[in-house]
Design an enzyme around this catalytic site. Structure first.
Site, short mmCIF file in Angstrom:
data_model
loop_
_atom_site.label_atom_id
_atom_site.label_comp_id
_atom_site.label_asym_id
_atom_site.label_seq_id
_atom_site.Cartn_x
_atom_site.Cartn_y
_atom_site.Cartn_z
N ASP A 101 1.00 -1.16 -0.01
CA ASP A 101 -0.16 0.02 -0.08
C ASP A 101 0.74 1.18 0.07
OD1 ASP A 101 -2.70 1.44 0.13
OD2 ASP A 101 -2.47 1.39 2.37
N PHE A 150 -10.30 -0.09 -0.96
CA PHE A 150 -10.15 -1.05 0.38
C PHE A 150 -10.58 -2.83 -0.17
CE2 PHE A 150 -9.83 -3.19 4.42
CZ PHE A 150 -8.78 -2.53 5.04
N ARG A 163 -11.08 -12.54 6.05
CA ARG A 163 -9.63 -13.10 5.75
C ARG A 163 -10.25 -14.47 4.78
NH1 ARG A 163 -5.50 -10.81 7.81
NH2 ARG A 163 -5.69 -9.75 9.95
#
Ligand code: IMP
Ligand code: MG
Length: 179
Positions: A101, A150, A163
């Site tokens: 990122d 995101f 996840r």
């Protein structure tokens, strides 16, 4: 916040790309051994899928790091929350990341690990958000370049959730009226 998740990269597309990355790594590391340094927790799903397709001898170790955001005294520094079990001196290290990122985590991690004198050090990341970069760092191998959104799934979390999604999805905030 109420939100939903939209698929960005399908499970099949991720799998195909992981195959491609493994083929590239197998060619580049032919005749050598590979020591995977897996950055917990987000990289676990990617790391195991990749490792299963790597045909050169592989060893694995795990590390947990946290990075401070802007506005803190040690902005940009990373702290090691879980150290590697093994020494990496003389090893052909491949750092496995989920996403790059700002680049801060990898920037500091690379410096930290290079100081331990590995034989070589490369980085593979599943996802890369180049628009977000604030420090000069590039992965040697990456799965997908994505826009500044995101994302969750395939190991990536939003507040520790999602996840386990088998695909990469994007978080979409619901309109106020939809609640
Ligand atoms: P960097 O140091 O800014 O490159 O941060 C990298 C870390 O931030 C990653 O290892 C992730 O844990 C987290 N991160 C960055 N973008 C996302 C995202 O879109 N979804 C989930 N986690 C993210
Ligand atoms: Mg992470």
């Amino acid at each position: 916040m109420s939100y939903h998740i939209e698929e960005m990269i399908s499970e099949e597309a991720v799998e195909a790309r992981v195959n491609g990355l493994a083929a590239q790594i197998n060619a580049d590391y032919a005749g050598r051994e590979l020591h995977m340094v897996i950055i917990l927790k987000g990289s676990v799903f990617f790391a195991t899928e990749l490792a299963k397709r790597v045909t050169v001898p592989v060893t694995m170790d795990f590390m947990t790091v946290t990075s401070y955001g802007d506005g803190m005294v040690s902005a940009g520094e990373i702290t090691v929350k879980k150290e590697l079990d093994e020494d990496i001196t003389g090893k052909e290290v491949l750092i496995i990341e989920d996403i790059v990122d700002s680049g801060r985590t990898l920037y500091y991690l690379k410096r930290l690990l290079l100081a331990r004198d590995p034989a070589s050090l490369k980085i593979v990341t599943l996802l890369d958000k180049p628009e977000r970069r604030t420090v000069e760092i590039q992965a040697d191998y990456y799965g997908f370049e994505i826009p500044d959104r995101f994302v969750v799934g395939y190991g990536l979390d939003y507040a520790q959730r999602h996840r386990n999604l088998p695909y990469v999805g994007v978080i979409i905030q619901d309109e106020e009226g939809d609640k």
